[in-house]
Scaffold this motif. Sequence first.
Motif, short mmCIF file in Angstrom:
data_model
loop_
_atom_site.label_atom_id
_atom_site.label_comp_id
_atom_site.label_asym_id
_atom_site.label_seq_id
_atom_site.Cartn_x
_atom_site.Cartn_y
_atom_site.Cartn_z
N SER A 130 3.11 -6.74 -12.87
CA SER A 130 3.49 -8.15 -13.01
C SER A 130 2.31 -9.08 -13.28
O SER A 130 2.37 -9.92 -14.17
CB SER A 130 4.27 -8.65 -11.79
N PHE A 131 1.24 -8.97 -12.51
CA PHE A 131 0.03 -9.76 -12.76
C PHE A 131 -1.13 -9.02 -12.11
O PHE A 131 -0.93 -8.19 -11.22
CB PHE A 131 0.15 -11.19 -12.24
N SER A 177 7.63 -0.43 -8.53
CA SER A 177 7.41 -1.86 -8.31
C SER A 177 8.10 -2.40 -7.06
O SER A 177 7.58 -3.29 -6.39
CB SER A 177 7.92 -2.65 -9.52
N PHE A 178 9.28 -1.87 -6.78
CA PHE A 178 10.11 -2.42 -5.71
C PHE A 178 9.94 -1.64 -4.40
O PHE A 178 9.36 -0.55 -4.38
CB PHE A 178 11.59 -2.38 -6.11
N THR A 179 10.46 -2.21 -3.34
CA THR A 179 10.42 -1.60 -2.01
C THR A 179 11.82 -1.15 -1.62
O THR A 179 12.77 -1.94 -1.68
CB THR A 179 9.88 -2.59 -0.96
N HIS A 180 11.94 0.11 -1.23
CA HIS A 180 13.23 0.64 -0.81
C HIS A 180 13.80 -0.18 0.34
O HIS A 180 13.12 -0.45 1.33
CB HIS A 180 13.07 2.09 -0.37
N PRO A 188 1.02 -6.95 -6.57
CA PRO A 188 0.24 -7.33 -5.38
C PRO A 188 1.09 -7.61 -4.15
O PRO A 188 0.61 -7.47 -3.02
CB PRO A 188 -0.52 -8.58 -5.85
N TRP A 189 2.34 -8.03 -4.33
CA TRP A 189 3.19 -8.34 -3.16
C TRP A 189 3.92 -7.11 -2.60
O TRP A 189 4.64 -7.22 -1.62
CB TRP A 189 4.21 -9.42 -3.52
N THR A 190 3.76 -5.97 -3.23
CA THR A 190 4.42 -4.74 -2.77
C THR A 190 3.44 -3.87 -2.01
O THR A 190 2.28 -3.73 -2.41
CB THR A 190 5.00 -3.97 -3.96
N ARG A 215 3.56 2.01 1.69
CA ARG A 215 4.97 2.23 2.06
C ARG A 215 5.71 2.93 0.93
O ARG A 215 6.50 3.86 1.16
CB ARG A 215 5.65 0.91 2.40
N ASN A 216 5.46 2.50 -0.32
CA ASN A 216 6.12 3.16 -1.45
C ASN A 216 5.72 4.62 -1.56
O ASN A 216 6.55 5.48 -1.87
CB ASN A 216 5.78 2.42 -2.75
#
Length: 250
Positions: free
Chosen positions: A11-12, A183-186, A220-222, A226-227
């Motif tokens: 994303s950035f 990119s996402f969090t489960h 950066p926000w993920t 954890r992933n």
Amino acid sequence: MKLTVVGCSGSFPSADSACSSYLVEADGFRLLLDMGNGALGELQRHIGLYDLDAIFLSHLHADHCIDMCGYFVARYYRHEGGRCEALPVYAPEGAEQRLTTAYADTPSPTAMSEVFDFHTLKSAAFEIGPFSVRTEKVCHPVEAYAIRVEHGGRALTYSGDTGVCEALDELARGADLFLCEASFTHGKEDIPALHLNGREAGAQAARADVGRLVLTHIPPWTDGERNLADAREVYEGPAELAYAGAVYEV
């Protein structure tokens, strides 16, 4: 094949990494997969500014292609040695117009194509230098492609940006290294046909029976750790997080 992670932030750019960009080398040929925000500067840590032989752009979101505008400047306005020859660029339809619009003030409407030789991506198998490649359209809001790169009996698959996708299962089948977005969090984000979370990336790797999973495009926000833990719950092979400067022999 040698794979170098030029940038892996999603994303950035993060404080530690430019956005998506991955250098694949074999037999002296250098293929760059994506050139997102900040990638052009980081690329020069690894090779010379004019040492690329071809570029693959998975899709036309800025975090995967915007530094092509800076690279246009470097190739078009090079005074020492004259203007560069057109470099093959494999990208979705409309790439030339997209980059021309982003630059906003090219010397002519066709200036971008004077230094970049654009080839329109489709789901297909073809050759790029010494590499046998196969591209498949994946699930993202814009036209986006994953790529499988083979050389010397070894295979690397790069997901680009995608949600859960059967086409990606096939493209990654038996790959020695699977460079997959997460990119996402489960349990947090659930937006179909946009991005994968760590668990979904791990499941893709397990279904495809890949040799090694490297999670990338983590914003950066993920929480990358954890992933990675989520991926390891469903994929039993070696798995790790990509980081800028990492080098893999595939």
